[in-house]
Motif scaffolding. Structure first.
Motif, PDB file in Angstrom:
ATOM      1  N   GLU A 501       0.835  -1.206   0.000  1.00 29.69           N
ATOM      2  CA  GLU A 501       0.000   0.000   0.000  1.00 29.69           C
ATOM      3  C   GLU A 501       0.870   1.256   0.000  1.00 29.69           C
ATOM      4  N   ALA A 502       1.941   1.255   0.816  1.00 36.65           N
ATOM      5  CA  ALA A 502       2.836   2.408   0.849  1.00 36.65           C
ATOM      6  C   ALA A 502       3.524   2.607  -0.496  1.00 36.65           C
ATOM      7  N   LEU A 503       3.919   1.501  -1.145  1.00 41.59           N
ATOM      8  CA  LEU A 503       4.541   1.600  -2.466  1.00 41.59           C
ATOM      9  C   LEU A 503       3.563   2.166  -3.487  1.00 41.59           C
ATOM     10  N   ASP A 504       2.325   1.673  -3.486  1.00 39.18           N
ATOM     11  CA  ASP A 504       1.330   2.166  -4.441  1.00 39.18           C
ATOM     12  C   ASP A 504       1.015   3.638  -4.204  1.00 39.18           C
ATOM     13  N   ALA A 505       0.969   4.038  -2.939  1.00 36.45           N
ATOM     14  CA  ALA A 505       0.724   5.448  -2.627  1.00 36.45           C
ATOM     15  C   ALA A 505       1.882   6.317  -3.120  1.00 36.45           C
ATOM     16  N   SER A 506       3.113   5.828  -2.976  1.00 36.91           N
ATOM     17  CA  SER A 506       4.284   6.573  -3.455  1.00 36.91           C
ATOM     18  C   SER A 506       4.258   6.723  -4.970  1.00 36.91           C
ATOM     19  N   ASP A 507       3.931   5.633  -5.671  1.00 33.66           N
ATOM     20  CA  ASP A 507       3.849   5.699  -7.134  1.00 33.66           C
ATOM     21  C   ASP A 507       2.739   6.653  -7.581  1.00 33.66           C
ATOM     22  N   ALA A 508       1.614   6.635  -6.861  1.00 38.66           N
ATOM     23  CA  ALA A 508       0.510   7.539  -7.204  1.00 38.66           C
ATOM     24  C   ALA A 508       0.917   8.994  -7.003  1.00 38.66           C
ATOM     25  N   ALA A 509       1.666   9.274  -5.929  1.00 39.35           N
ATOM     26  CA  ALA A 509       2.129  10.640  -5.677  1.00 39.35           C
ATOM     27  C   ALA A 509       3.039  11.121  -6.800  1.00 39.35           C
ATOM     28  N   ASP A 510       3.916  10.239  -7.293  1.00 37.26           N
ATOM     29  CA  ASP A 510       4.785  10.616  -8.411  1.00 37.26           C
ATOM     30  C   ASP A 510       3.964  10.923  -9.664  1.00 37.26           C
ATOM     31  N   ARG A 511       2.977  10.086  -9.956  1.00 34.99           N
ATOM     32  CA  ARG A 511       2.129  10.327 -11.135  1.00 34.99           C
ATOM     33  C   ARG A 511       1.364  11.644 -10.993  1.00 34.99           C
ATOM     34  N   ASP A 512       0.840  11.899  -9.813  1.00 39.23           N
ATOM     35  CA  ASP A 512       0.077  13.126  -9.585  1.00 39.23           C
ATOM     36  C   ASP A 512       0.934  14.365  -9.827  1.00 39.23           C
ATOM     37  N   GLN A 513       2.168  14.335  -9.340  1.00 39.38           N
ATOM     38  CA  GLN A 513       3.032  15.501  -9.526  1.00 39.38           C
ATOM     39  C   GLN A 513       3.337  15.732 -11.000  1.00 39.38           C
ATOM     40  N   ARG A 514       3.597  14.664 -11.740  1.00 40.60           N
ATOM     41  CA  ARG A 514       3.908  14.825 -13.166  1.00 40.60           C
ATOM     42  C   ARG A 514       2.724  15.365 -13.955  1.00 40.60           C
ATOM     43  N   LEU A 515       1.512  15.037 -13.530  1.00 35.56           N
ATOM     44  CA  LEU A 515       0.312  15.487 -14.247  1.00 35.56           C
ATOM     45  C   LEU A 515      -0.172  16.847 -13.767  1.00 35.56           C
ATOM     46  N   ILE A 516      -0.264  17.037 -12.465  1.00 41.78           N
ATOM     47  CA  ILE A 516      -0.993  18.183 -11.913  1.00 41.78           C
ATOM     48  C   ILE A 516      -0.134  19.442 -11.830  1.00 41.78           C
ATOM     49  N   VAL A 517       1.161  19.301 -11.560  1.00 41.98           N
ATOM     50  CA  VAL A 517       2.020  20.490 -11.496  1.00 41.98           C
ATOM     51  C   VAL A 517       1.977  21.276 -12.801  1.00 41.98           C
ATOM     52  N   PRO A 518       2.165  20.643 -13.977  1.00 46.17           N
ATOM     53  CA  PRO A 518       2.037  21.423 -15.224  1.00 46.17           C
ATOM     54  C   PRO A 518       0.648  22.023 -15.425  1.00 46.17           C
ATOM     55  N   LEU A 519      -0.400  21.293 -14.995  1.00 45.66           N
ATOM     56  CA  LEU A 519      -1.756  21.830 -15.140  1.00 45.66           C
ATOM     57  C   LEU A 519      -1.948  23.090 -14.306  1.00 45.66           C
ATOM     58  N   ILE A 520      -1.445  23.066 -13.077  1.00 39.57           N
ATOM     59  CA  ILE A 520      -1.572  24.247 -12.209  1.00 39.57           C
ATOM     60  C   ILE A 520      -0.834  25.429 -12.820  1.00 39.57           C
ATOM     61  N   LEU A 521       0.376  25.193 -13.319  1.00 41.83           N
ATOM     62  CA  LEU A 521       1.129  26.277 -13.955  1.00 41.83           C
ATOM     63  C   LEU A 521       0.382  26.818 -15.175  1.00 41.83           C
ATOM     64  N   LEU A 522      -0.233  25.937 -15.941  1.00 41.80           N
ATOM     65  CA  LEU A 522      -0.990  26.373 -17.116  1.00 41.80           C
ATOM     66  C   LEU A 522      -2.189  27.224 -16.706  1.00 41.80           C
ATOM     67  N   VAL A 523      -2.899  26.800 -15.664  1.00 42.31           N
ATOM     68  CA  VAL A 523      -4.056  27.562 -15.173  1.00 42.31           C
ATOM     69  C   VAL A 523      -3.622  28.955 -14.749  1.00 42.31           C
ATOM     70  N   VAL A 524      -2.570  29.044 -13.957  1.00 40.53           N
ATOM     71  CA  VAL A 524      -2.092  30.342 -13.479  1.00 40.53           C
ATOM     72  C   VAL A 524      -1.660  31.213 -14.659  1.00 40.53           C
ATOM     73  N   LEU A 525      -0.965  30.616 -15.620  1.00 43.86           N
ATOM     74  CA  LEU A 525      -0.488  31.368 -16.769  1.00 43.86           C
ATOM     75  C   LEU A 525      -1.654  31.925 -17.585  1.00 43.86           C
ATOM     76  N   VAL A 526      -2.674  31.100 -17.817  1.00 41.52           N
ATOM     77  CA  VAL A 526      -3.829  31.545 -18.611  1.00 41.52           C
ATOM     78  C   VAL A 526      -4.568  32.677 -17.899  1.00 41.52           C
ATOM     79  N   VAL A 527      -4.775  32.544 -16.581  1.00 40.14           N
ATOM     80  CA  VAL A 527      -5.463  33.602 -15.838  1.00 40.14           C
ATOM     81  C   VAL A 527      -4.689  34.913 -15.926  1.00 40.14           C
ATOM     82  N   LEU A 528      -3.369  34.864 -15.780  1.00 38.29           N
ATOM     83  CA  LEU A 528      -2.560  36.080 -15.857  1.00 38.29           C
ATOM     84  C   LEU A 528      -2.588  36.677 -17.271  1.00 38.29           C
TER      85      LEU A 528
END
Length: 686
Positions: A501-528
């Motif tokens: 379970e800890a391994l799967d949670a760690s892998d999920a956290a890595d996937r989330d960062q690769r997907l969501i960090v660029p999305l957040i930056l894109l959202v902020v950039l578009v609003v500005l």
């Protein structure tokens, strides 16, 4: 009610001699009805909050539950003499406990005892039904601890650990947490508002409005869990409350500051508030919209806690901005100018902000922009250096800032038994392949033992004890190897248990960062881009908030590793801290640059940013200090993940408020001049 229909966005003016009173009364009635509705949110057990529902370990657990092979989970009573060998009297006591504690076992199950090979410890396993509710589980664990409080030989220590005990201790962290967090947060906000306004009663109005908004948001989150696919847990509830208080108070500070500015120009307080809304609302809506969109990006996360925080936080921010732009203006105008006593703004007064300390800072910064930019970059780079040694991932025993009994008990087990003996890895395998899989798993380096632990409907469950410390990198490597070996034999094999379970949670956290960090930056950039109509401004402001995050994360990791003694960051901390710092940090840049854009229509860019810093510096600094303090309040809960988020975001907001927004951004604007607004029309004006 007035709605401006030109190009510039303006909100409805629900302000007037009668309208203001009507808005306040309606808000009170609506809030009262909602708070009295008794809506309860759908909740999630915090112990499983980081595990994606489609993870292999989660599938293994569900399959075991369906087959009835995971009906029971053991509570472990570990006994030791703090490193000394057990006496004959101690061993007799262990035998006695094995019989007497049977009353706490699930029906039809027997307790069992296992002495350590070194003779210095023993543990008693008590099978508890896995279907118990949290309250019933906590009752069993509490009764066990009460039963062990007396009757043991002098010097013999008994501690309850294992999965049920960890769940109980984690739940205890959040017991009464909502009230405690609310009281501390409200107290901090009240103190800072009192210091900001230096009025005996002005602070009561924004505090009351934001406090009611917080409680309304909690009820609306409960409604949301009934309609949408998310739930709440202790962490998401606490963070949502902090977001509402922090963001709501920030919006209130900005609006009240603009209202006070207009009161020096306009005799009628209702006209003053209308003008203040027209000028402050676009920035507030842009900043709150950025935060809401960034939070909704978390809806794409695999991590359930991140999704809960995203949806709950978005509802909270929307509630906060509605109360700030609708209820607060009405409440402020109801009480008139006397609300500001003893510093009552009068028509014709000069604005002290234009010649105050921030005016002098703006003059100094815009006079030598190159030197200022270089100095700021050096400071941020030095703060980021500790990231070279960053560690991410806390084990189950490392989640608490204090050390509960379940953790100390687990440490005793790890000292005298194979590391995975109390919480073994499970392998769910078709019975036809059980012998071959057992042999293959037994040959994996790091496996202590493999035993059959259940069988049903053509499926068998193997219990695998690992030699590595729980949730360590070595344990993860062993789990990966078990999965590879077992699934080479049969692709239907599922590997679960705490380490998986800890391994799967760690892998999920890595996937989330690769997907969501660029999305957040894109959202902020578009609003500005939409708000400022400038590519250069939008890109530079995004880069500054990212630099703030990196600097804050580095400085906070240095503090965690050298002063706090934290072994690593929790898996969810980097992503959540990035979200809050980027989305909330860009707020202050929006407030500053929208005012600079307003001034740049009348003067050159360097003078525009100097004036903008002069008139917004005080209120934005107050807002930043308040927001940082509110996030730091998360540290009142003895859970490391909340402490880490509070410290990183709190320090980052201060760094953004006092250095990046007030020094670096004005220097960059002055350095670039009209090019800062490229390709918008301001970039082509003399």
């Amino acid at each position: 009610m007035e709605i401006f229909t030109g190009r510039k966005l303006r909100v409805p003016h629900l302000i007037g001699r009668r309208t203001s009173w009507l808005v306040v009364v309606v808000a009170i009635l609506f809030s009262g009805v909602l708070l009295g509705s008794g809506i309860e949110a759908e909740t999630t057990d915090n112990a499983a909050a980081n595990l994606p529902t489609d993870a292999e370990s989660a599938q293994a657990t569900r399959l075991q539950e369906r087959l009835g092979t995971s009906e029971f989970t053991p509570a472990i009573v570990v006994l030791d003499r703090d490193g000394a060998s057990l006496t004959a009297q101690d061993r007799t006591a262990v035998d006695r406990l094995t019989g007497s504690l049977a009353e706490y076992s699930a029906k039809g199950q027997r307790t069992f005892s296992v002495p350590a090979e070194d003779g210095k410890a023993a543990f008693v396993g008590i099978p508890i039904s896995a279907d118990l509710s949290e309250d019933d589980r906590d009752q069993v664990v509490g009764d066990l601890r009460d039963a062990l409080a007396t009757g043991l030989p002098d010097g013999l220590r008994a501690q309850v650990t294992g999965g049920p005990a960890f769940g109980t201790d984690l739940g205890a962290v959040f017991e009464g947490a909502d009230v405690r967090l609310l009281v501390v947060t409200a107290s901090v906000v009240a103190l800072l508002l009192l210091l900001t306004y230096r009025s005996p009663w002005l602070w009561l109005v924004p505090l009351a409005v934001v406090g009611v908004a917080d409680q309304v948001a909690a009820q609306l989150v409960g409604v949301g869990t009934k309609i949408f696919d998310f739930s709440t847990d202790g962490a998401s509830v606490g963070i949502t409350s902090v977001l509402v208080f922090g963001a709501g108070t920030n919006y209130a500070l900005l609006l009240i500051a603009r209202y006070r500015e207009e009161l020096r120009r306009t005799d009628d307080r209702y006209d003053a508030m209308r003008h203040a809304l027209d000028r402050a609302a676009p920035a507030i809506l842009a900043s709150s919209g950025t935060v809401v969109l960034a939070l909704l990006c978390l809806g794409l996360a695999d991590n359930p806690t991140s999704r809960n925080i995203g949806f709950g936080g978005a509802i909270g921010i929307v509630t906060a901005v509605v109360y700030a732009l609708v209820v607060l203006p009405a409440a402020m105008t109801v009480f008139g100018r006397a609300l500001f006593w003893p510093f009552v703004p009068r028509g014709g007064q000069d604005d002290p902000a234009r010649t105050g300390v921030w005016a002098r800072v703006g003059t100094a910064v815009t006079a030598r922009p190159v030197a200022v930019v270089m100095a700021c970059v050096v400071v941020l780079a030095v703060l980021a250096l500790p990231l070279l040694g960053l560690k991410v991932g806390l084990s189950q025993t490392e989640q608490f800032r204090a050390t509960p009994e379940s953790v100390t008990g687990q440490e005793v087990l790890a000292e005298h038994y194979p590391a995975g003996s109390s919480q073994p890895t499970t392998v769910v395998v078709p019975t036809r392949e059980v012998d071959e899989v057992t042999a293959a798993v037994g040959r994996v380096d790091g496996v202590q033992s493999v035993e059959a632990s259940g069988r049903a409907e053509g499926t068998s469950v193997l219990s695998v004890v690992l030699t590595a410390d729980p949730a360590s990198e070595r344990a993860f490597e062993t789990v990966r190897e078990i999965r590879d070996r077992a699934q080479e034999i049969d692709g239907a094999v599922l590997v679960g248990g705490p380490d998986a379970e800890a391994l799967d949670a760690s892998d999920a956290a890595d996937r989330d960062q690769r997907l969501i960090v660029p999305l957040i930056l894109l959202v902020v950039l578009v609003v500005l881009l939409v708000l400022l109509r400038s590519v250069v401004a939008a890109v530079l402001l995004v880069l500054t908030v990212v630099a703030t995050y990196v600097g804050s994360l580095g400085a906070s990791w240095f503090a965690f590793s050298h002063w706090f003694g934290f072994p690593a960051l929790d898996l969810s901390v980097p992503l959540l801290s990035f979200l809050f710092l980027v989305a909330l940090g860009v707020d202050y840049n929006i407030f500053l640059t929208t005012r600079a854009k307003e001034e740049a229509a009348r003067t050159d860019t360097a003078e525009a940013i100097r004036v903008a810093l002069s008139v917004t510096g005080g209120v934005i600094t107050s807002a930043g200090i308040l927001l940082a303090a509110v996030f730091t309040v998360l540290g009142v809960l003895p859970l490391i993940v909340l402490t880490q988020i509070g410290v990183i975001v709190g320090f980052g907001v201060l760094l953004d408020t006092l250095l990046v927004r007030s020094v670096l951004v004005p220097a960059l604007v002055a350095l670039l001049g009209r090019r800062f607004w490229w390709p918008g029309p301001l970039s082509r004006r003399d």
